[in-house]
Design an enzyme around this catalytic site. Sequence first.
Site, mmCIF file in Angstrom:
data_model
loop_
_atom_site.group_PDB
_atom_site.id
_atom_site.type_symbol
_atom_site.label_atom_id
_atom_site.label_comp_id
_atom_site.label_asym_id
_atom_site.label_seq_id
_atom_site.Cartn_x
_atom_site.Cartn_y
_atom_site.Cartn_z
ATOM 1 N N TYR A 86 -3.233 -1.308 9.586
ATOM 2 C CA TYR A 86 -3.135 -1.922 8.390
ATOM 3 C C TYR A 86 -1.850 -1.704 7.858
ATOM 4 C CZ TYR A 86 -4.392 -2.030 3.328
ATOM 5 O OH TYR A 86 -4.149 -2.277 2.112
ATOM 6 N N SER B 198 0.863 -1.109 -0.005
ATOM 7 C CA SER B 198 -0.195 0.199 -0.050
ATOM 8 C C SER B 198 0.905 1.138 -0.203
ATOM 9 C CB SER B 198 -0.916 -0.139 1.161
ATOM 10 O OG SER B 198 -1.364 1.384 1.201
#
Length: 263
Positions: free
Chosen positions: A168, A155
């Site tokens: 996350y 990400s």
Amino acid sequence: MNAITSKPAQALQHPITLVTGGSRGLGRNTALHLAAQGHDIILSYRSQAAESASAVAEIQALGRRAVALQLDTGHSESFADFAAAVQAALAHTWQREHFDHLVNNAGLGIHAGLMDTTEDQFDELFRVHLKGVFFLSQKLLPLMNDGGRIVNISSGLTRFALPGYGAYAAMKGAVEVLSRYMAKELGPRGIAVNVVAPGAIETDFGGGLVRDDARVNGFIASQTALGRVGLPDDIGGAIAALLSPGNRWLNAQRIEASGGMFL
């Protein structure tokens, strides 16, 4: 990570790529891009059998073969059975013993501040995004051809920080470190391992916030060099390009596909 050496892929055979979470979102888009590029596909789905069947039909419409297998990447105790199902699918559909490439795409998004994140949320993120990637790869490597490639999905949030994504992003950061170690240890088999790190993409991931909230969408577009939010095709195309024949020398790299977000 122990790996059993397998036979090299036959030059005239279409590559077979396994995409986890390939029935929807970025995984489905990736599978379709790869199929258009000549790959046959094994895709996994967690619970949406109808969506996976639809994805298989789309791949077949492109002239490629595809199989969908059920898998919950948050439950590592099921990985041995999944590997056996992959082995059976290879034998039945392709009359082959090995596949070529692995895309560790399956994931989930949890948005919660550091003070609000629960242990259950943290553990779920860990099981899916880190433990799942590690041990699923471990179970599938004996079924991969030497000279194949692995793409792990990270990400943009490992480079820039936005409130609510600490847990996350921490898992994705760990995946990036793991990928470099995988590249080092799998080098003797000729297996390259890279990371694709998407920026903000218009999908239903995380409840569809980027896609459906005009304020969020507009803010991200204003902070992106190319002036818009990413689309699934931007990521599926990037992964397919990374698995194209001309990119065999790329290894142990983090490739951010964000359109130049937060430069």
